[in-house]
Design a protein around this motif. Structure first.
Motif, PDB file in Angstrom:
ATOM      1  N   PHE A  46       0.829  -1.212   0.000  1.00 11.96           N
ATOM      2  CA  PHE A  46       0.000   0.000   0.000  1.00 11.96           C
ATOM      3  C   PHE A  46       0.858   1.255   0.000  1.00 11.96           C
ATOM      4  CE2 PHE A  46      -3.470   2.837   1.017  1.00 11.96           C
ATOM      5  CZ  PHE A  46      -4.565   2.209   0.457  1.00 11.96           C
ATOM      6  N   HIS A  47       1.992   1.199   0.656  1.00 17.78           N
ATOM      7  CA  HIS A  47       2.885   2.359   0.648  1.00 17.78           C
ATOM      8  C   HIS A  47       3.420   2.650  -0.753  1.00 17.78           C
ATOM      9  CE1 HIS A  47       2.965   2.403   5.074  1.00 17.78           C
ATOM     10  NE2 HIS A  47       3.545   3.586   4.956  1.00 17.78           N
ATOM     11  N   ARG A  48       3.419   1.657  -1.632  1.00 14.29           N
ATOM     12  CA  ARG A  48       3.891   1.835  -3.003  1.00 14.29           C
ATOM     13  C   ARG A  48       2.792   2.309  -3.946  1.00 14.29           C
ATOM     14  NH1 ARG A  48       5.129  -3.372  -5.004  1.00 14.29           N
ATOM     15  NH2 ARG A  48       6.078  -2.309  -6.787  1.00 14.29           N
ATOM     16  N   MET A  49       1.556   2.331  -3.462  1.00 13.50           N
ATOM     17  CA  MET A  49       0.418   2.678  -4.315  1.00 13.50           C
ATOM     18  C   MET A  49       0.526   4.110  -4.830  1.00 13.50           C
ATOM     19  SD  MET A  49      -2.193   0.458  -4.706  1.00 13.50           S
ATOM     20  CE  MET A  49      -2.917  -1.013  -3.967  1.00 13.50           C
ATOM     21  N   PRO A  50       0.079   4.356  -6.071  1.00 17.91           N
ATOM     22  CA  PRO A  50       0.029   5.738  -6.572  1.00 17.91           C
ATOM     23  C   PRO A  50      -1.072   6.527  -5.876  1.00 17.91           C
ATOM     24  CG  PRO A  50      -0.977   4.224  -8.142  1.00 17.91           C
ATOM     25  CD  PRO A  50      -0.363   3.370  -7.070  1.00 17.91           C
ATOM     26  N   ASP A  51      -0.834   7.810  -5.708  1.00 13.13           N
ATOM     27  CA  ASP A  51      -1.832   8.700  -5.097  1.00 13.13           C
ATOM     28  C   ASP A  51      -2.744   9.191  -6.214  1.00 13.13           C
ATOM     29  OD1 ASP A  51      -3.282  10.762  -3.934  1.00 13.13           O
ATOM     30  OD2 ASP A  51      -1.615  11.431  -2.696  1.00 13.13           O
ATOM     31  N   GLN A  52      -3.891   8.510  -6.381  1.00  9.47           N
ATOM     32  CA  GLN A  52      -4.763   8.818  -7.509  1.00  9.47           C
ATOM     33  C   GLN A  52      -6.225   8.626  -7.128  1.00  9.47           C
ATOM     34  OE1 GLN A  52      -4.833   6.553 -11.573  1.00  9.47           O
ATOM     35  NE2 GLN A  52      -3.293   8.172 -11.693  1.00  9.47           N
ATOM     36  N   SER A  53      -7.082   9.491  -7.640  1.00  9.57           N
ATOM     37  CA  SER A  53      -8.509   9.383  -7.341  1.00  9.57           C
ATOM     38  C   SER A  53      -9.160   8.351  -8.247  1.00  9.57           C
ATOM     39  CB  SER A  53      -9.203  10.738  -7.527  1.00  9.57           C
ATOM     40  OG  SER A  53      -9.255  11.075  -8.907  1.00  9.57           O
ATOM     41  N   ILE A  54     -10.255   7.786  -7.793  1.00 12.36           N
ATOM     42  CA  ILE A  54     -11.010   6.836  -8.614  1.00 12.36           C
ATOM     43  C   ILE A  54     -11.624   7.551  -9.814  1.00 12.36           C
ATOM     44  CG2 ILE A  54     -13.225   7.048  -7.388  1.00 12.36           C
ATOM     45  CD1 ILE A  54     -11.655   3.749  -8.622  1.00 12.36           C
ATOM     46  N   ASP A  55     -11.930   8.825  -9.659  1.00  8.85           N
ATOM     47  CA  ASP A  55     -12.490   9.599 -10.767  1.00  8.85           C
ATOM     48  C   ASP A  55     -11.491   9.678 -11.920  1.00  8.85           C
ATOM     49  OD1 ASP A  55     -13.629  10.643  -8.123  1.00  8.85           O
ATOM     50  OD2 ASP A  55     -15.054  11.466  -9.557  1.00  8.85           O
ATOM     51  N   TYR A  56     -10.261  10.088 -11.600  1.00  7.76           N
ATOM     52  CA  TYR A  56      -9.260  10.253 -12.648  1.00  7.76           C
ATOM     53  C   TYR A  56      -8.737   8.904 -13.138  1.00  7.76           C
ATOM     54  CZ  TYR A  56      -5.034  11.702 -15.077  1.00  7.76           C
ATOM     55  OH  TYR A  56      -4.059  11.888 -16.027  1.00  7.76           O
ATOM     56  N   GLY A  57      -8.517   7.984 -12.219  1.00  3.69           N
ATOM     57  CA  GLY A  57      -7.910   6.719 -12.587  1.00  3.69           C
ATOM     58  C   GLY A  57      -8.824   5.790 -13.367  1.00  3.69           C
ATOM     59  N   ILE A  58     -10.124   5.815 -13.064  1.00  2.00           N
ATOM     60  CA  ILE A  58     -11.065   4.873 -13.685  1.00  2.00           C
ATOM     61  C   ILE A  58     -12.212   5.583 -14.396  1.00  2.00           C
ATOM     62  CG2 ILE A  58     -12.675   2.976 -13.293  1.00  2.00           C
ATOM     63  CD1 ILE A  58      -9.817   2.109 -12.846  1.00  2.00           C
ATOM     64  N   MET A  59     -12.969   6.397 -13.677  1.00  2.00           N
ATOM     65  CA  MET A  59     -14.245   6.904 -14.195  1.00  2.00           C
ATOM     66  C   MET A  59     -14.074   7.763 -15.445  1.00  2.00           C
ATOM     67  SD  MET A  59     -16.230   5.363 -12.124  1.00  2.00           S
ATOM     68  CE  MET A  59     -17.859   6.034 -12.452  1.00  2.00           C
ATOM     69  N   GLU A  60     -13.027   8.561 -15.504  1.00  2.00           N
ATOM     70  CA  GLU A  60     -12.824   9.441 -16.656  1.00  2.00           C
ATOM     71  C   GLU A  60     -12.307   8.699 -17.889  1.00  2.00           C
ATOM     72  OE1 GLU A  60     -10.494  12.860 -15.670  1.00  2.00           O
ATOM     73  OE2 GLU A  60     -11.725  13.394 -13.929  1.00  2.00           O
ATOM     74  N   LYS A  61     -11.911   7.437 -17.702  1.00  2.00           N
ATOM     75  CA  LYS A  61     -11.316   6.683 -18.804  1.00  2.00           C
ATOM     76  C   LYS A  61     -12.153   5.476 -19.220  1.00  2.00           C
ATOM     77  CE  LYS A  61      -6.796   8.059 -17.053  1.00  2.00           C
ATOM     78  NZ  LYS A  61      -5.570   7.626 -16.350  1.00  2.00           N
ATOM     79  N   ALA A  62     -13.071   5.051 -18.382  1.00  2.00           N
ATOM     80  CA  ALA A  62     -13.884   3.871 -18.679  1.00  2.00           C
ATOM     81  C   ALA A  62     -14.938   4.204 -19.745  1.00  2.00           C
ATOM     82  CB  ALA A  62     -14.550   3.360 -17.412  1.00  2.00           C
ATOM     83  N   THR A  63     -15.584   3.175 -20.265  1.00  2.00           N
ATOM     84  CA  THR A  63     -16.528   3.360 -21.370  1.00  2.00           C
ATOM     85  C   THR A  63     -17.985   3.267 -20.927  1.00  2.00           C
ATOM     86  OG1 THR A  63     -16.228   1.015 -21.887  1.00  2.00           O
ATOM     87  CG2 THR A  63     -14.935   2.597 -23.146  1.00  2.00           C
ATOM     88  N   ASP A  64     -18.356   2.194 -20.284  1.00  2.00           N
ATOM     89  CA  ASP A  64     -19.764   1.952 -19.956  1.00  2.00           C
ATOM     90  C   ASP A  64     -20.120   2.553 -18.594  1.00  2.00           C
ATOM     91  OD1 ASP A  64     -20.877  -0.086 -22.140  1.00  2.00           O
ATOM     92  OD2 ASP A  64     -18.797  -0.594 -21.705  1.00  2.00           O
ATOM     93  N   ILE A  65     -20.231   3.862 -18.569  1.00  2.00           N
ATOM     94  CA  ILE A  65     -20.539   4.573 -17.320  1.00  2.00           C
ATOM     95  C   ILE A  65     -21.931   5.181 -17.431  1.00  2.00           C
ATOM     96  CG2 ILE A  65     -19.730   6.229 -15.623  1.00  2.00           C
ATOM     97  CD1 ILE A  65     -17.048   6.231 -16.976  1.00  2.00           C
ATOM     98  N   TYR A  66     -22.708   5.007 -16.376  1.00  2.00           N
ATOM     99  CA  TYR A  66     -24.079   5.503 -16.363  1.00  2.00           C
ATOM    100  C   TYR A  66     -24.295   6.396 -15.145  1.00  2.00           C
ATOM    101  CZ  TYR A  66     -24.802   1.919 -19.867  1.00  2.00           C
ATOM    102  OH  TYR A  66     -24.704   1.154 -21.004  1.00  2.00           O
ATOM    103  N   VAL A  67     -25.142   7.413 -15.333  1.00  3.99           N
ATOM    104  CA  VAL A  67     -25.467   8.320 -14.243  1.00  3.99           C
ATOM    105  C   VAL A  67     -26.971   8.323 -14.027  1.00  3.99           C
ATOM    106  CG1 VAL A  67     -25.562  10.356 -15.785  1.00  3.99           C
ATOM    107  CG2 VAL A  67     -25.188  10.672 -13.320  1.00  3.99           C
ATOM    108  N   ILE A  68     -27.355   8.307 -12.765  1.00  2.55           N
ATOM    109  CA  ILE A  68     -28.764   8.429 -12.387  1.00  2.55           C
ATOM    110  C   ILE A  68     -28.950   9.796 -11.735  1.00  2.55           C
ATOM    111  CG2 ILE A  68     -30.656   7.470 -11.027  1.00  2.55           C
ATOM    112  CD1 ILE A  68     -29.236   4.774 -11.097  1.00  2.55           C
TER     113      ILE A  68
END
Length: 359
Positions: free
Chosen positions: A244-266
């Motif tokens: 865990f100390h080696r993990m990158p400091d990154q948000s789930i928004d930037y790391g996954i949500m902004e790059k994924a394809t099948d994203i839905y909003v309610i």
């Protein structure tokens, strides 16, 4: 399919300083009602799923606070982050632990310190979000709050134009995530009608988020696999800590949500507020005749639009407007309301001057 919830409760709530402190941050305070924010959060979720399926991820400093405030949650459901590494690492660690306990499950991720007034509607929307997440092999779902004013302190989600109906609710494909905007852009988003505040509430199947981490954050995926391989060994905690100390400091928004394809909003309307700073009290509290939020021992004459909280000492005001005045046992904060988002600069200066006793 089992539904689990992961509550993120490791934040420091610095914009609520000096009431929110390192040893007792915002999520453990009674901001609204008779219970702390994390207690209210768990009470909402218990109307939706059993407490055994609720996990809290936090840092070691707050583990005992969680046990004290929420004694019903199993000890093994309190996940300790060895060090703060932002929300992508937080989600990753929770996902491998839940995968071990509930291999075929969906996963709701949400903050511990939000106000939600219409809990029935909230639960109805969560049920729908889980249905959408379980429908596809790549579906990620987020809850977007319908904006009521041009807020510049939130990120936004832009939706596509066409919706599908699920359980009577409109569900849109996400076009893009937008960073915190200028006031002009926020005003245009409000007029457009297809932009929503990013609530930070996400829903997905555990195996789906694991695949996205593998494909989009491969370095993190490898570290998680190393942790998971140590789960049944005596070195489990040491391996998790080291990786865990080696993990990158990154948000789930930037790391996954902004790059994924099948994203839905309610789109949602359930009385939501992230209580991000002192000015949020004006939205969730009763105001006096001068438009003030008054808590505690105060005497106010010709005082308008202020937020005043006393910890016992008398706070007397005369002829002032648009101030935040907060008194604690060892600190008194006085600032203009327009500077509420900048309280973190005081935290930074306290660190520079080595005044950690006030943090």
């Amino acid at each position: 399919m089992t539904t689990t919830c992961v509550i993120m409760a490791g934040g420091k709530g610095e914009r609520f300083w000096p009431k929110s402190r390192t040893n007792l941050p915002k999520q453990f305070l009674n901001i609204s009602g008779n219970k702390s924010m994390i207690q209210q959060c768990i009470d909402r979720l218990r109307k939706f799923i059993p407490i055994e399926q609720v996990f809290v991820i936090t840092n070691e400093l707050y583990a005992e606070l969680i046990k004290a405030q929420v004694p019903t949650i199993p000890d093994e459901n309190i996940i300790i982050e060895p060090v703060g590494r932002n929300t992508a690492s937080c989600v990753g660690l929770a996902s491998i632990i839940i995968e071990e306990r509930y291999p075929d499950s969906s996963m709701i991720v949400l903050p511990s310190d939000h106000i939600i007034k219409d809990e029935n509607e909230f639960i109805n929307i969560l049920n729908t979000a889980v249905s959408v997440a379980e429908e596809g092999e790549k579906n990620l779902v987020t809850l977007g709050i319908r904006p009521t004013y041009p807020e510049t302190g939130y990120g936004y989600i832009e939706s596509m134009d066409e919706a599908v109906s699920v359980n009577g609710l409109s569900v849109y494909k996400v076009r893009q995530f937008v960073e915190k905007p200028s006031i002009d852009k926020a005003t245009s988003y409000l007029s457009a009608g297809n932009y929503y505040w990013n609530s930070g509430i996400f829903v997905w199947k555990v195996d789906v988020i694991r695949k996205y981490i593998r494909d989009l954050l491969p370095e993190m995926h490898d570290m998680l696999e190393t942790m998971k391989a140590a789960f049944l060994t005596e070195d489990r905690n040491e391996v998790i800590k080291a990786e865990f100390h080696r993990m990158p400091d990154q948000s789930i928004d930037y790391g996954i949500m902004e790059k994924a394809t099948d994203i839905y909003v309610i789109p949602c309307v359930f009385g939501w507020d992230d209580v991000g700073s002192w000015t949020a009290l004006e939205r969730i509290s009763s105001l006096d005749d001068g438009g003030n939020v008054i808590r505690g021992n105060t005497l106010n004459i010709d005082t308008k639009g202020c937020i005043i909280e006393s910890n016992g000492k008398l706070i007397a005001t005369l002829g002032v407007e648009d101030l935040i005045i907060v008194e604690t046992e060892d600190v008194t904060l006085i600032c203009k309301k327009e500077k509420a988002q900048e309280i973190k600069s005081l935290i930074k200066e306290l660190k520079v001057q080595k005044l950690e006793q006030y943090l």
